[in-house]
Design an enzyme around this catalytic site. Structure first.
Site, PDB file in Angstrom:
ATOM      1  N   GLU A  37       1.119  -1.242   0.004  1.00  0.00           N
ATOM      2  CA  GLU A  37      -0.122   0.134  -0.068  1.00  0.00           C
ATOM      3  C   GLU A  37       0.862   1.230  -0.123  1.00  0.00           C
ATOM      4  OE1 GLU A  37      -3.032   0.411  -0.436  1.00  0.00           O
ATOM      5  OE2 GLU A  37      -3.473  -1.605  -0.746  1.00  0.00           O
ATOM      6  N   CYS A  39     -12.507   1.015 -15.444  1.00  0.00           N
ATOM      7  CA  CYS A  39     -12.818   2.353 -15.262  1.00  0.00           C
ATOM      8  C   CYS A  39     -11.800   3.138 -15.190  1.00  0.00           C
ATOM      9  CB  CYS A  39     -13.722   2.243 -14.107  1.00  0.00           C
ATOM     10  SG  CYS A  39     -14.526   3.958 -13.994  1.00  0.00           S
ATOM     11  N   CYS A  59     -16.673   0.528 -20.641  1.00  0.00           N
ATOM     12  CA  CYS A  59     -17.846   0.461 -20.125  1.00  0.00           C
ATOM     13  C   CYS A  59     -18.697  -0.873 -20.528  1.00  0.00           C
ATOM     14  CB  CYS A  59     -18.562   1.622 -20.572  1.00  0.00           C
ATOM     15  SG  CYS A  59     -17.907   3.146 -19.924  1.00  0.00           S
ATOM     16  N   CYS A  68     -18.198  -3.196 -18.122  1.00  0.00           N
ATOM     17  CA  CYS A  68     -18.207  -3.074 -16.569  1.00  0.00           C
ATOM     18  C   CYS A  68     -19.495  -3.537 -15.861  1.00  0.00           C
ATOM     19  CB  CYS A  68     -18.234  -1.192 -16.612  1.00  0.00           C
ATOM     20  SG  CYS A  68     -18.315  -0.769 -14.832  1.00  0.00           S
ATOM     21  N   CYS A  72     -24.746   3.518 -13.736  1.00  0.00           N
ATOM     22  CA  CYS A  72     -23.535   4.485 -13.808  1.00  0.00           C
ATOM     23  C   CYS A  72     -23.992   6.002 -14.358  1.00  0.00           C
ATOM     24  CB  CYS A  72     -22.333   3.844 -14.421  1.00  0.00           C
ATOM     25  SG  CYS A  72     -21.099   5.342 -14.826  1.00  0.00           S
TER      26      CYS A  72
END
Length: 348
Positions: free
Chosen positions: A34, A194, A201, A204, A210
DNA sequence: AATGCGGGGAC
DNA sequence: GTCCCAGCATT
């Protein structure tokens, strides 16, 4: 349908399940990944991650390592405060938390280099605790999904996005056992479908709900950062070698750009460089080679470096009034934290 | 609320 | 070339 309900089945078949820090997925490895991934893409991180965990396989090993070793492992990755904070946080964990990362959001955020989103990512991925993340991926996904206007870098927009992220994470149909996958799934969606430019899309799982897709505004959301013109700066750098081929390096000040890293002696202009050279070296019988300029861009200014190389340099006996200069053999360069453009130059 | 802090990938 | 990326610390 909720986001989690659509995202989890998609993740099972299309998510990323082979990232280095997922096997094994220990708190230390999740934490390290991270930190490395802050403002840094996965493809850049993977090589650094493997090398780092091989050298320092657990938190106590990191805490016990000299900071110079940590910076050398970080060399080229950028944002070196991350490495210093990582090291300091490891030491704090040894002192305050028995040598382990605390399983507590506030205790994590209290550690240097760990903010709200990184703490949440660690807790949800390493332990499956229910915390919302809000990284660049989630910001982009939520801005499009909900049609949120405004640059996410502004506090007002970010506040809005945090509330949305938290409400989606609180979804009662999202099982506790799937928090690690849900967290990873959000980032995978942002990173693979995305994307900032040309999102896919068609594939997606969220596109039915969306707003940006429905209104044909995926290219406009999230609102881009206001434009800036970056200032241009110049600097002269001296590549000095002694009779044995060792290179003179100088440690930069503890604050500012490339803080505490080792670089070639650097000066604002040629006159200053010449003065320094005459005061600190015996250059009588040597000649300089001026090398091609190096263009380097930071996030807030552009820097053009003008390198000048000298062979057979000897320092005068009395050299300056600090300990920040060091002759370094070529095969010792890998052991120091050196900025990427300088390392490239020295390797050329 | 704004700025400082790297390096590289994608376009 | 521009933009921005699994952000955080500092002011």
């Amino acid at each position: 349908m909720t986001i989690a309900a659509r995202l989890l089945p998609w993740f099972d078949s299309h998510g990323r399940h082979d990232l280095p820090w997922q096997h094994p997925r220990t708190p230390y490895r999740v934490w390290l990944s991270e930190i490395m991934l802050q403002q840094t893409q996965v493809s850049t991180v993977t090589g650094y991650f493997d090398r780092f965990v091989t050298a320092l396989p657990d938190l106590p090993a990191l805490a016990a390592a000299p900071l110079d070793d940590v910076l050398a492992l970080w060399s080229g990755l950028g944002y070196y405060a991350r490495a210093r904070n990582l090291h300091a946080a490891a030491k704090a964990c040894v002192e305050r938390h028995g040598g382990e990362l605390p399983r507590d959001i506030d205790a994590l955020v209290a550690l240097p280099g760990i903010g709200r989103s990184t703490a949440a990512a660690i807790l949800s991925q390493a332990w499956g605790d229910r915390h919302a993340i809000l990284d660049g991926n989630v910001k982009r996904v939520l801005a499009r999904y909900h049609g949120i206007e405004g640059w996410p870098g502004t506090p007002a927009v970010e506040r809005k996005l945090w509330l949305l992220a938290e409400s989606h994470t609180a979804d009662s149909t999202l099982p506790d056992a799937r928090l690690p996958d849900y967290t990873q799934a959000q980032m995978d969606l942002g990173a693979t479908l995305c994307t900032r430019a040309n999102p896919t899309c068609l594939l997606c799982p969220l596109r039915d709900d969306c707003v940006a897709h429905r209104e044909g505004r995926t290219a406009e959301l999230p609102t881009p950062r206001p434009g800036r013109t970056l200032p241009q700066r110049e600097a002269q750098v001296l590549w000095l070698e002694d009779a044995n081929g060792r290179i003179l390096l100088q440690q930069r000040p503890p604050a500012g750009i490339w803080a505490s890293l080792w670089t070639l002696p650097q000066f604002e202009d040629a006159d200053t460089a010449r003065d320094w050279l005459q005061k600190n070296t015996r250059t009588d019988s040597t000649t300089a080679t001026t090398l091609p300029a190096i263009a380097h861009a930071f996030s807030h200014y552009k820097l053009t470096l003008h390198p000048h190389r000298w062979h057979g340099i000897a320092l005068r006996d009395r050299i300056g009034d600090n300990e920040s200069l060091r002759w370094v053999a070529r095969n010792e360069l890998t052991k120091l934290g050196i900025p990427a453009p300088i390392r490239r130059l020295l390797d050329s």
